[in-house]
Design a protein around this motif. Structure first.
Motif, short mmCIF file in Angstrom:
data_model
loop_
_atom_site.label_atom_id
_atom_site.label_comp_id
_atom_site.label_asym_id
_atom_site.label_seq_id
_atom_site.Cartn_x
_atom_site.Cartn_y
_atom_site.Cartn_z
N ILE A 217 0.84 -1.20 0.00
CA ILE A 217 0.00 0.00 0.00
C ILE A 217 0.88 1.25 0.00
O ILE A 217 2.05 1.22 0.38
CB ILE A 217 -0.96 0.04 1.20
CG1 ILE A 217 -0.19 0.04 2.53
CG2 ILE A 217 -1.94 -1.11 1.15
CD1 ILE A 217 -1.07 0.23 3.75
N SER A 218 0.29 2.36 -0.42
CA SER A 218 0.97 3.65 -0.42
C SER A 218 0.68 4.38 0.89
O SER A 218 -0.19 3.97 1.67
CB SER A 218 0.47 4.50 -1.59
OG SER A 218 -0.92 4.80 -1.41
N MET A 219 1.37 5.49 1.11
CA MET A 219 1.07 6.32 2.27
C MET A 219 -0.35 6.86 2.17
O MET A 219 -1.07 6.95 3.17
CB MET A 219 2.09 7.45 2.39
CG MET A 219 3.45 6.99 2.85
SD MET A 219 4.70 8.30 2.81
CE MET A 219 4.04 9.45 4.02
N ASP A 220 -0.78 7.23 0.97
CA ASP A 220 -2.15 7.70 0.78
C ASP A 220 -3.15 6.65 1.25
O ASP A 220 -4.12 6.96 1.95
CB ASP A 220 -2.40 8.02 -0.70
CG ASP A 220 -1.90 9.39 -1.10
OD1 ASP A 220 -1.61 10.21 -0.21
OD2 ASP A 220 -1.79 9.65 -2.32
N GLU B 218 -5.79 6.72 4.39
CA GLU B 218 -7.22 6.51 4.13
C GLU B 218 -7.77 5.39 5.01
O GLU B 218 -8.85 5.52 5.60
CB GLU B 218 -7.43 6.17 2.65
CG GLU B 218 -8.88 6.00 2.26
CD GLU B 218 -9.07 5.69 0.79
OE1 GLU B 218 -10.19 5.31 0.42
OE2 GLU B 218 -8.10 5.84 0.02
N ILE B 219 -7.04 4.29 5.09
CA ILE B 219 -7.46 3.17 5.94
C ILE B 219 -7.56 3.60 7.39
O ILE B 219 -8.48 3.22 8.13
CB ILE B 219 -6.48 1.98 5.79
CG1 ILE B 219 -6.64 1.34 4.39
CG2 ILE B 219 -6.71 0.93 6.88
CD1 ILE B 219 -5.56 0.35 4.03
N ALA B 220 -6.61 4.45 7.82
CA ALA B 220 -6.56 4.91 9.21
C ALA B 220 -7.55 6.03 9.49
O ALA B 220 -7.72 6.43 10.65
CB ALA B 220 -5.15 5.36 9.56
N GLN C 201 -3.21 15.91 4.84
CA GLN C 201 -2.43 17.13 5.00
C GLN C 201 -2.05 17.38 6.45
O GLN C 201 -0.91 17.73 6.76
CB GLN C 201 -3.17 18.34 4.43
CG GLN C 201 -2.27 19.52 4.10
CD GLN C 201 -1.15 19.12 3.13
OE1 GLN C 201 -1.39 18.60 2.05
NE2 GLN C 201 0.09 19.37 3.54
N ASP C 202 -3.00 17.15 7.35
CA ASP C 202 -2.71 17.34 8.77
C ASP C 202 -1.63 16.37 9.24
O ASP C 202 -0.72 16.74 10.00
CB ASP C 202 -3.98 17.12 9.61
CG ASP C 202 -4.99 18.25 9.46
OD1 ASP C 202 -4.61 19.31 8.91
OD2 ASP C 202 -6.14 18.06 9.88
N THR C 203 -1.72 15.12 8.79
CA THR C 203 -0.74 14.10 9.20
C THR C 203 0.64 14.42 8.66
O THR C 203 1.64 14.34 9.38
CB THR C 203 -1.19 12.70 8.72
OG1 THR C 203 -2.52 12.44 9.19
CG2 THR C 203 -0.25 11.62 9.25
N LEU C 204 0.70 14.82 7.38
CA LEU C 204 2.00 15.16 6.79
C LEU C 204 2.59 16.41 7.44
O LEU C 204 3.80 16.48 7.66
CB LEU C 204 1.85 15.37 5.28
CG LEU C 204 1.59 14.11 4.46
CD1 LEU C 204 1.38 14.47 3.00
CD2 LEU C 204 2.75 13.12 4.59
N ASN C 205 1.74 17.39 7.75
CA ASN C 205 2.23 18.59 8.42
C ASN C 205 2.86 18.25 9.77
O ASN C 205 3.90 18.80 10.14
CB ASN C 205 1.09 19.60 8.63
CG ASN C 205 0.69 20.30 7.35
OD1 ASN C 205 1.45 20.30 6.38
ND2 ASN C 205 -0.49 20.89 7.33
N GLU C 206 2.22 17.33 10.48
CA GLU C 206 2.76 16.91 11.78
C GLU C 206 4.10 16.19 11.61
O GLU C 206 5.06 16.43 12.35
CB GLU C 206 1.76 15.99 12.48
CG GLU C 206 2.19 15.57 13.87
CD GLU C 206 1.17 14.70 14.56
OE1 GLU C 206 1.54 14.00 15.51
OE2 GLU C 206 -0.02 14.72 14.14
N LEU C 207 4.19 15.32 10.59
CA LEU C 207 5.43 14.56 10.35
C LEU C 207 6.56 15.48 9.89
O LEU C 207 7.71 15.33 10.32
CB LEU C 207 5.19 13.47 9.31
CG LEU C 207 4.34 12.27 9.74
CD1 LEU C 207 4.08 11.36 8.55
CD2 LEU C 207 5.02 11.48 10.86
N THR C 208 6.25 16.43 9.03
CA THR C 208 7.31 17.27 8.46
C THR C 208 7.88 18.26 9.47
O THR C 208 8.95 18.84 9.24
CB THR C 208 6.80 18.04 7.22
OG1 THR C 208 5.64 18.79 7.56
CG2 THR C 208 6.47 17.08 6.09
#
Length: 373
Positions: free
Chosen positions: A31-34, A38-40, A45-52
């Motif tokens: 599976i991809s990160m996308d 989606e599964i989770a 955008q919120d998740t990536l902002n937190e990670l970055t």
């Protein structure tokens, strides 16, 4: 240090990129990160902002607590303090063997299995006894013979459950009997459980770490969870002596795993039920297709797998497995793994955890080939 070439990895390195029909893959369709987000049910955008925003330090040296909590949830008795993270299951297996096995030690390992499980101890000049699993016994251990092979000199009994490449599955009763054999010798049991949970029926798949105080479980995010690109695995054991030896040696070859990788793995295991349901659906539907195909092919037979994503297809014509697989990949774009990569002949390993349409196309191509020869 001399070590035997890793046959299956050499084969995949050389031929995987040539595959038009890839049935050499062993992970459930990645599976991809996308797709993970989606599964989770996460906002991308919120998740990536937190990670970055995270500083890219070494992170948690012995593993992200959220990730380790997720790992512990896969076991009955294992706690977070019983776990250390590694660079894949391949790193976990290497670390356990590197930490526990010394020259002159004796090891008993099942065959067929992932080659590092017997080649690494041999490279340390340990005596390796191979317990050969036979198709006539559904690729399960012969416990009477295993008991004869284990002695007071045996340091580690090495099993692989579910088994790669056969797809056999040892149940709780059999594992309990193996534990009794190990106890008599005061031996560790190392169990590569990379495919654990991928059962064809709704049955339990117990871990050796929950059944034995000297049981060591190894697994990863690759096969069941479709996230091989994270390169994350783990060691789980209640035996603190073994775990401390692994941590001591881990300082020399790991330090820590990737902090972003562990964040993503924590998300995955927080949603383990959804991911496992997806994976089981794929392998169960695909095995039905494979089973129907085998029944129609007069020159092919197999021991129907009980778990995992791979199995061995036996053929009845006179050709070495390597010669057959070279012809298939070089002239037809069809990738299998030769049986000789697992010290077995007249068979090939097929991976059936891929996309269903890819499996169907691969089997149709193989049928065309078989009809011509």
């Amino acid at each position: 240090m001399k070590i035997e070439p890793f046959k299956v990895e050499l084969w995949m390195n050389e031929h995987e990129d040539k595959a038009i029909y890839n049935t050499g893959e062993t992970c459930v369709d990645s599976i991809s990160m996308d797709e993970l987000f989606e599964i989770a049910g996460l906002d991308k955008q919120d998740t990536l902002n937190e990670l970055t925003q995270k500083r890219l330090t070494y992170g948690h040296i012995f593993g992200n607590p959220k990730f380790k909590k997720g790992i512990a949830s896969l076991y009955e008795t294992i706690q977070e303090e019983d776990i250390t993270t590694t660079h894949g299951a391949i790193g976990a297996n290497h670390l356990v063997l590197y930490s526990l096995v010394e020259p002159e030690d004796e090891v008993v390992a099942v065959l067929p299995t992932y080659q590092q499980l017997y080649s690494i101890p041999a490279s340390f000049r340990a005596t390796v006894k191979q317990h050969v699993l036979a198709p006539e016994n559904n690729f399960l251990p012969d416990l009477t013979e295993l008991k004869k092979q284990v002695s007071q000199k045996t340091k580690v009994i090495i099993i692989n459950n579910p088994n790669n490449p056969s797809g056999s599955l040892m149940d709780r009763e059999m594992l309990t009997e193996i534990v009794a054999i190990a106890k008599d010798a005061n031996a560790y049991i190392l169990s590569d459980e990379t495919y654990r949970g991928l059962t064809q029926a709704d049955i339990e798949s117990p871990s050796i770490a929950d059944l034995y105080e000297k049981g060591i479980s190894v697994s990863s995010m690759s096969k069941v969870w479709s996230l091989a690109g994270l390169r994350l695995g783990w060691i789980a054991t209640k035996n603190q002596e073994a775990l401390q030896q692994c941590l001591l040696h881990r300082d020399h070859n790991t330090i820590s795993c990737g902090m972003i990788d562990e964040e993503l793995a924590a998300i995955a295991l927080l949603n383990k039920e959804k991911l496992l349901m997806r994976s089981q659906k794929i392998i169960r539907e695909n095995l039905k297709i494979l089973d129907e195909w085998v029944a129609k092919e007069p020159h092919i037979s197999y021991v129907k797998p009980q778990a995992g994503t791979v199995t061995l297809l036996y053929y009845d014509f006179d050709r070495s497995s390597r010669e057959l697989c070279l012809d298939l990949i070089d002239n037809h774009g069809l990738l299998f793994t030769p049986g000789d990569c697992f010290e077995f002949e007249n068979c090939v390993r097929i991976g059936y955890g891929c996309r269903t349409e890819e499996l169907i196309a691969s089997l149709n191509k193989f049928s065309e080939y078989l009809a011509k020869i």
